[in-house]
Design an enzyme around this catalytic site. Structure first.
Site, PDB file in Angstrom:
ATOM      1  CB  SER A 175     -38.413 -71.032  10.337  1.00  0.00           C
ATOM      2  OG  SER A 175     -38.898 -70.627  11.402  1.00  0.00           O
ATOM      3  N   GLY A 176     -36.252 -71.569  11.951  1.00  0.00           N
ATOM      4  CA  GLY A 176     -34.310 -71.698  12.249  1.00  0.00           C
ATOM      5  C   GLY A 176     -34.134 -72.345  13.215  1.00  0.00           C
ATOM      6  CG  ASN A 182     -55.335 -71.962   8.165  1.00  0.00           C
ATOM      7  OD1 ASN A 182     -56.241 -72.083   7.198  1.00  0.00           O
ATOM      8  ND2 ASN A 182     -54.042 -72.004   7.535  1.00  0.00           N
ATOM      9  N   GLY A 241     -49.073 -72.753  13.034  1.00  0.00           N
ATOM     10  CA  GLY A 241     -49.870 -72.385  12.365  1.00  0.00           C
ATOM     11  C   GLY A 241     -50.501 -70.762  11.967  1.00  0.00           C
ATOM     12  CD  GLU A 242     -50.254 -71.232   7.732  1.00  0.00           C
ATOM     13  OE1 GLU A 242     -51.070 -71.583   8.067  1.00  0.00           O
ATOM     14  OE2 GLU A 242     -49.383 -71.740   8.019  1.00  0.00           O
ATOM     15  CG  ASP A 267     -55.491 -79.249   9.152  1.00  0.00           C
ATOM     16  OD1 ASP A 267     -56.839 -78.856   8.993  1.00  0.00           O
ATOM     17  OD2 ASP A 267     -55.717 -80.121  10.113  1.00  0.00           O
ATOM     18  CG  HIS A 268     -54.984 -74.146   4.875  1.00  0.00           C
ATOM     19  ND1 HIS A 268     -54.907 -72.770   4.293  1.00  0.00           N
ATOM     20  CD2 HIS A 268     -53.679 -74.860   4.720  1.00  0.00           C
ATOM     21  CE1 HIS A 268     -53.168 -72.764   4.141  1.00  0.00           C
ATOM     22  NE2 HIS A 268     -52.430 -73.663   4.778  1.00  0.00           N
TER      23      HIS A 268
END
Length: 323
Positions: A172-173, A109, A105-106, A36-37
């Site tokens: 991620s961790g 985007n 998210g990033e 989803d970008h």
């Protein structure tokens, strides 16, 4: 381990994505995930249609495969109340085959709505509140919510599916596992770390889907596969801590200017040989993942890959994974 296919919106347009979804179901994949970008990672990928519009069409082009967003960020481009409405609608359209996959998210985007890009700890706070809002709306009835980052005023989903939409969260961790396992039904991760599955299972009594993803670049010509993987997937080498911060394709191009074809070929199975793909998948099921979605790199190279997957790759993966 169930084997899935990735509908990668960054490398194909909407019509092709729907066609590939139907082909992947016929090839025998167990599930399909969709990115989803708003932007592709690199200009060379060349696409980024709206994932939710495409998902609506995919529900009608397929009949059997499970579907999932991989992943939606429900905090900036979308308000979580809107994501809940979209997810409930896709669940109804798909006949209860949908899982809502979400993540923090990033910048790539989310910056487009002009709200800046917060630090990682704030992004996790946003995501936790968003998941609480979405889950509350899935409960039915009216929802009021006043958090540190979000407010919801008398919201209600008027079309709820009979089967509640499962929520999967990308981690991620250890910190993110502890934060989100109590809030979610399933785990998403892109690295085959046994400690992620172990930590998640401790909070879910071992009974929870854990979904991974593996990029591959199948081609009858190995050199062509390596060139294509480098051209379209060299962004992968930066790692997620870097990838989350970069603002656009030019930044990813600059950040990966020294990544070589050899670097990419060492990290991603490339070429006609299927053994490297099976070998790369093994760490996921050994770590405890229950689902693994393959990414075939190259939007114009799906048909041959899906044919090979149906005839040879899926049987080889299932045999190696004990299915």
């Amino acid at each position: 381990m169930s084997v899935g296919y990735t509908l990668m919106t960054e490398q194909a347009g909407p019509t092709d994505l729907v066609r590939h979804a139907a082909m992947a179901e016929r090839a025998g994949f167990d599930f399909e995930v969709m990115s989803d970008h708003y932007f592709p990672w690199l200009d060379e990928q060349g696409h980024s249609p709206n994932a939710w519009s495409v998902l609506g069409a995919v529900t009608q082009a397929t009949e059997r495969v499970e579907l999932m967003t991989f992943v939606t960020c429900p905090t900036m481009r979308y308000h979580p109340a809107v994501v809940a409405q979209q997810a409930a609608t896709v669940q109804l359209l798909s006949g209860n085959r949908f899982t809502l996959g979400v993540g923090a998210g990033e910048n790539l985007n989310e910056h487009v709505v002009g709200r800046g890009w917060p630090p990682a700890n704030v992004r996790h706070e946003l995501l936790a509140e968003a998941v609480q809002i979405i889950a509350g709306l899935f409960d039915g009835g009216y929802l009021d919510y006043a958090g540190k980052h979000f407010r919801v005023d008398s919201a209600k989903l008027w079309d709820l599916p009979e089967i509640r939409v499962p929520i999967a969260v990308a981690v991620s961790g250890e910190q993110s596992v502890r934060a989100f396992a109590p809030l979610a039904d399933a785990m998403i991760a892109v690295e085959p770390k046994p400690e992620l599955c172990k930590g998640w299972d401790e909070l879910h009594d071992g009974d929870s889907p854990k979904v991974g993803q593996l990029p591959v670049c199948w081609d009858s010509d190995r050199k062509a596969a390596v060139r294509r993987a480098h051209e379209q997937f060299r962004w992968f080498g930066g790692g997620w801590k870097v990838n989350a911060e970069l603002p656009g394709p030019p930044a990813f191009d600059a950040a990966t200017q020294f990544v070589t074809e050899e670097d990419v070929a060492a990290a991603i199975p490339c070429g006609p040989d299927l053994d490297p793909i099976v070998d790369a998948a093994k760490p996921f099921w050994e770590a405890g993942f229950t689902h693994l979605a393959l990414v075939q790199i190259g939007g114009r190279h799906q048909e041959e890959f899906l044919d090979v997957a149906e005839r040879r790759l899926l049987p080889a993966l299932r045999e190696a994974g004990g299915r």
